[in-house]
Write an enzyme that holds these catalytic residues in place. Structure first.
Site, PDB file in Angstrom:
ATOM      1  N   ARG A 294       1.082  -1.456   0.317  1.00 56.76           N
ATOM      2  CA  ARG A 294       0.138  -0.379   0.384  1.00 56.76           C
ATOM      3  C   ARG A 294       1.131   0.825   0.166  1.00 56.76           C
ATOM      4  NH1 ARG A 294      -1.912   0.528   5.391  1.00 56.76           N
ATOM      5  NH2 ARG A 294      -0.748   2.541   5.134  1.00 56.76           N
ATOM      6  N   HIS A 298      -3.796   4.304   4.480  1.00 54.20           N
ATOM      7  CA  HIS A 298      -4.998   3.275   4.679  1.00 54.20           C
ATOM      8  C   HIS A 298      -6.198   3.788   4.005  1.00 54.20           C
ATOM      9  CE1 HIS A 298      -7.726   0.396   6.192  1.00 54.20           C
ATOM     10  NE2 HIS A 298      -8.701   0.449   6.220  1.00 54.20           N
ATOM     11  N   TYR A 307       3.497   5.502  11.160  1.00 55.72           N
ATOM     12  CA  TYR A 307       4.199   3.973  11.670  1.00 55.72           C
ATOM     13  C   TYR A 307       4.716   3.280  11.191  1.00 55.72           C
ATOM     14  CZ  TYR A 307       0.180   3.293   8.451  1.00 55.72           C
ATOM     15  OH  TYR A 307      -0.842   3.611   7.445  1.00 55.72           O
TER      16      TYR A 307
END
Length: 401
Positions: A294, A298, A307
């Site tokens: 990805r 998200h 993160y």
């Protein structure tokens, strides 16, 4: 018991280690698996655009000539351009939210083009590329994220179920649908039907997914479970979701699993065709783990810089699914610069039309929220509708005084 469990990414590397921190060897093994997909990765096109022969899967793409590959390239470019435009429109306040697919175009286009018109696809909320391959107008997707529609397409005509927001719930729906195909005798030969269900790596930790695995397995349902492992379940990496590679989970349910390079559109096409063929002939379900990444957030409410490291993203940019097809076409003289320019121009026009539609989309009438929920009205729903419209009329009346 320590809160974290660290494992080697592939079988044969030794037993799973339980520790508060991974050993240096485990860190190296984990990084190698994340970047390469491990020894079991099925790949037909390298990131550099070189064709890899496959004794097992070449026959499933024997019909893919230069023109077909150029069309797959075009599909991915148009889908990415529409995705980028929708992402920008959300930032400009035109959409309530957007779920990017950046980096996952090959997994979606390759698997989507493997489907036959008689098949059914059950998406989650990120499968814009699959929707495109199923003939769904991209403008019909916009209404979902602009909060004006639940879904704007005929799911039976397109063989593409409405988006499912609840994580993993579409797997149960797909299992039930595929079981129906089996009970109605629509499997058993090349002309049979099959179902494909899309979900992410994080969804594999949901109970609905496991229940779907169980039901599909015991009834030999013609269902391809297509897991897009993009390495991150929102902010949690895959290694905190499973002690084994995700495709190996299929063994516990009694059906085959396979890991494919999710950034390789040709491999995704071949592997999905193989899996669908297994299902059509009544051999039961198959789990495909499309090993991809990805490259964006998200959703537009997420900040991935909190993160994950930028180095990881930069490494995956070298495996870009569109660039490897472009490299193959250019290296082998199958396409020239004029072709690539024409595709980009078409993609820009495609995005401009999507943007124009979004900015000029009429506001739906207030009663739309009631008329697009159930197939048939009910007394309770009609009462709620009348009460709500009366409530709104009260504001209009107050404004007249």
């Amino acid at each position: 018991m320590p809160s974290e469990q660290w494992t080697h990414p592939e079988p044969g590397d030794g037993p799973a280690a339980v520790a508060a921190q991974p050993s240096p060897e485990q860190v190296i093994a984990g990084l190698r698996a994340t970047s390469e997909g491990g020894a079991e990765l099925t790949q037909l096109l390298t990131p550099e655009g070189q064709r890899i022969p496959s004794e097992r899967f070449d026959r499933y793409v024997a019909d893919v000539d230069d023109e077909t590959l150029k069309n797959l390239y075009r599909d991915m470019v148009l889908v990415r351009r529409a995705d980028r435009e929708a992402n920008a429109m959300q930032r400009q306040g035109q959409l309530g939210i957007w779920v990017p697919l950046l980096g996952q175009e090959a997994a979606q286009v390759g698997s989507g083009r493997a489907l036959q018109p008689r098949d059914m696809a059950f998406p989650s909320y990120r499968e814009h590329g699959v929707a495109y391959t199923r003939g769904v107008d991209m403008r019909d997707l916009i209404g979902i994220f602009r909060c004006t529609d639940h879904s704007g397409w005929d799911y039976r005509a397109h063989g593409f179920h409405p988006y499912t927001i609840v994580i993993g719930n579409q797997v149960l729906n797909a299992a039930g649908y595929a079981m129906g195909q089996k009970f109605e005798g629509k499997v058993g030969d090349e002309g049979g039907e099959a179902t494909i269900c899309y979900f992410g790596d994080g969804a594999t930790s949901q109970g609905d997914v496991h229940e779907g695995f169980v039901w599909a397995a015991v009834y030999d349902a013609p269902l391809v479970f297509f897991c897009q492992n993009n390495q991150w379940a929102i902010s949690e990496p895959t290694e905190r979701q499973s002690r084994l590679p995700l495709y190996q989970r299929a063994r516990g349910y009694g059906f085959p699993g396979i890991r494919v390079d999710g950034n390789d559109v040709l491999a995704c096409l071949a592997v999905t065709r193989w899996a669908l063929e297994e299902c059509r002939h009544g051999n039961g379900p198959v789990l495909i783990e499309a090993f991809t990444y990805r490259m964006d957030a998200h959703t537009t409410t997420d900040d991935p810089t909190r993160y994950r490291l930028s180095d990881e993203l930069e490494e995956w940019k070298l495996k870009d699914p569109i660039e490897r097809v472009r490299a193959f076409l250019a290296r082998n003289g199958h396409a020239d610069q004029a072709f690539f320019d024409s595709v980009q121009a078409e993609a820009d026009q495609f995005a401009a039309e999507l943007r124009d539609y979004t900015f000029n989309m009429p506001e739906p009438p207030p009663d739309r929220v009631f008329s697009q929920v159930y197939a048939e009205p009910s007394p309770v729903l009609e009462a709620q509708r009348e009460e709500y419209l009366s409530y709104l009329d009260g504001f209009a009346a107050a404004g007249e005084h």
